[in-house]
Design a protein around this motif. Structure first.
Motif, PDB file in Angstrom:
ATOM      1  N   PHE A   4       0.825  -1.201   0.000  1.00 42.59           N
ATOM      2  CA  PHE A   4       0.000   0.000   0.000  1.00 42.59           C
ATOM      3  C   PHE A   4       0.862   1.255   0.000  1.00 42.59           C
ATOM      4  O   PHE A   4       0.553   2.234  -0.684  1.00 42.59           O
ATOM      5  N   LEU A   5       1.942   1.223   0.727  1.00 40.78           N
ATOM      6  CA  LEU A   5       2.838   2.378   0.748  1.00 40.78           C
ATOM      7  C   LEU A   5       3.523   2.576  -0.603  1.00 40.78           C
ATOM      8  O   LEU A   5       3.691   3.709  -1.061  1.00 40.78           O
ATOM      9  N   LYS A   6       3.885   1.472  -1.251  1.00 40.80           N
ATOM     10  CA  LYS A   6       4.500   1.579  -2.578  1.00 40.80           C
ATOM     11  C   LYS A   6       3.511   2.145  -3.598  1.00 40.80           C
ATOM     12  O   LYS A   6       3.865   3.002  -4.409  1.00 40.80           O
ATOM     13  N   LEU A   7       2.264   1.665  -3.541  1.00 44.79           N
ATOM     14  CA  LEU A   7       1.255   2.184  -4.457  1.00 44.79           C
ATOM     15  C   LEU A   7       0.934   3.648  -4.169  1.00 44.79           C
ATOM     16  O   LEU A   7       0.741   4.449  -5.081  1.00 44.79           O
ATOM     17  N   LEU A   8       0.877   4.001  -2.908  1.00 42.87           N
ATOM     18  CA  LEU A   8       0.629   5.391  -2.539  1.00 42.87           C
ATOM     19  C   LEU A   8       1.757   6.282  -3.046  1.00 42.87           C
ATOM     20  O   LEU A   8       1.507   7.366  -3.589  1.00 42.87           O
ATOM     21  N   LEU A   9       2.980   5.828  -2.907  1.00 43.41           N
ATOM     22  CA  LEU A   9       4.120   6.584  -3.419  1.00 43.41           C
ATOM     23  C   LEU A   9       4.088   6.682  -4.943  1.00 43.41           C
ATOM     24  O   LEU A   9       4.401   7.734  -5.504  1.00 43.41           O
ATOM     25  N   LEU A  10       3.673   5.624  -5.623  1.00 43.88           N
ATOM     26  CA  LEU A  10       3.564   5.641  -7.076  1.00 43.88           C
ATOM     27  C   LEU A  10       2.545   6.683  -7.535  1.00 43.88           C
ATOM     28  O   LEU A  10       2.840   7.519  -8.396  1.00 43.88           O
TER      29      LEU A  10
END
Length: 77
Positions: A4-10
């Motif tokens: 979720f953090l990776k997608l949010l950063l993306l």
């Protein structure tokens, strides 16, 4: 939670890149066409504003799914 953090950063980086591009490439153009044939500045501003909105919607969806997952794990205990 890491995904979720990776997608949010993306999605945040997509929004940020589109915002910076819109401000630097067409700083005075608004993405609203008021004539029959809009200029290239209006078209580019509209495209970049659309990409910005995609980034914002993506951030909102990722946040909602992450919160729902956290809430589900709290209720399941």
């Amino acid at each position: 939670m890491r995904i979720f953090l990776k997608l949010l950063l993306l999605f945040a980086s997509i929004f940020l890149c589109a915002y910076v591009a819109r401000v630097t490439v067409v700083p005075d153009a608004m993405p609203i066409a008021d004539g029959e044939q809009p200029g290239w500045q209006v078209q580019v501003a509209f495209l970049l504003a659309s990409v910005q909105n995609l980034g914002l919607i993506g951030m909102a969806l990722v946040t909602l799914v992450a919160l729902a997952r956290q809430f589900k794990s709290l209720v399941a205990r």
